[in-house]
Design an enzyme around this catalytic site. Structure first.
Site, short mmCIF file in Angstrom:
data_model
loop_
_atom_site.label_atom_id
_atom_site.label_comp_id
_atom_site.label_asym_id
_atom_site.label_seq_id
_atom_site.Cartn_x
_atom_site.Cartn_y
_atom_site.Cartn_z
CG ASN A 16 -1.88 -1.03 1.39
OD1 ASN A 16 -2.37 -1.54 0.39
ND2 ASN A 16 -2.21 -1.40 2.61
CB ALA A 47 5.18 -4.04 1.08
CG ASN A 48 5.01 -2.73 6.29
OD1 ASN A 48 5.42 -1.93 5.45
ND2 ASN A 48 3.98 -2.47 7.08
CG ASP A 240 4.50 -5.92 9.59
OD1 ASP A 240 3.84 -6.96 9.80
OD2 ASP A 240 3.98 -4.86 9.22
#
EC number: 2.7.1.15
Length: 290
Positions: A16, A47-48, A240
């Site tokens: 995002n 993505a993190n 994360d």
């Protein structure tokens, strides 16, 4: 002796653009307020965790989707800059995933998440499956369509890839997914919400905030690992960072991996924003604690 090859990590998940505005107070319905700051950040749990694993020393490939909008090139570049392989990051028509965050001076916030291209990740292609089956570890979350998460886990099981699931945002987990998971990574509230479902996975790693983390293995034995004392500035993304470091270190054994992940998660809280530490950061901090 040559150092071992970095573990191969494939992440199938969300990405995002985070648009964050700061205001003195949150607007009431129909009200317009003046903002004092605007920040664009890159987010999405997939993505993190990919960035966290890359920084922790893994060779990481990301399977996901961005839109064909103005945010997409930046999102793609942000992963590539971190050393994440984006060959399997596809482009879908329409908007990329976006999270719109408003934060007031009392640290209260509102968040609107528009899944955008993340919802277009409805099937896996041959290259995606190859990336999964060729990995040592598959990292999964629940911010993309659940059937795709299930398909990824089943592909990993066929390829002998270890499957990590961070079931966030928490929701009922299908039996087919639980049956394919090797390592469940949850916080305390997620652990409670999932109830007896956590007992179906061989390994459960539960993060305990400032208290560290707990590992329960296939034989039922439980080990708790305390967190190092740090001056926390921002806990955003600490989970994360923990999960990425855990996946990279898993080949060293569960207890060693949890100890390293606890250090990684703690270090992430010492910086503002989503700031997963590097392998060198973790090495240095772990050496000080030894």
């Amino acid at each position: 002796m040559a150092p071992p090859e970095p573990p191969r990590i494939t992440v199938v998940g969300s990405i995002n653009m985070d648009v964050s505005a700061r205001t003195p107070s949150l607007p009431a319905p129909g009200e317009t307020v003046a903002g004092t700051d605007l920040v664009l950040g890159r987010g999405g749990k997939g993505a993190n965790q990919a960035v966290a694993a890359a920084r922790a020393g893994g060779h990481v490939r990301f399977v996901g989707a961005v839109g064909d909008d103005a945010f997409a090139p930046d999102l793609r570049t942000s992963l590539r800059t971190e050393g994440v392989d984006v060959a399997t990051l596809r482009t879908a028509p329409g908007a990329s995933g976006v999270a719109v965050v408003t934060v007031d001076d009392a640290a209260e916030n509102t968040i609107v998440v528009v899944a955008g291209a993340n919802d277009a990740l409805t099937e896996l292609g041959a290259d995606d499956v190859a990336a999964i089956e060729g990995a040592d570890v598959l990292l999964l979350q629940l911010e993309i369509p659940v059937p795709t998460v299930v398909a990824a886990a089943e592909a990993a099981r066929r390829g002998g890839t270890t499957v990590f699931l961070n079931p966030s945002p928490v929701r009922p987990v299908p039996d087919a997914l639980l049956d394919a998971v090797d390592v469940l990574v949850v916080n305390e509230s997620e652990h409670h919400a999932l109830g007896d479902a956590v007992d179906r996975t061989p390994h459960v790693v539960t993060t305990l905030g400032a208290r560290g983390a707990r590992h329960r293995g296939p034989d039922g034995a439980v080990v708790e690992v305390p967190a190092p004392r740090v001056r926390a500035v921002d806990t955003t993304g600490a989970g994360d960072a923990f999960t990425g470091a855990l996946a990279v270190a898993w080949r060293d054994g569960p207890e060693a991996a949890v100890r390293r992940a606890v250090v990684g998660g703690a270090l992430a809280t010492t910086r503002s924003g989503i700031a997963a530490p590097t392998a060198a950061d973790i090495d240095a901090a772990a050496g000080e604690l030894a």
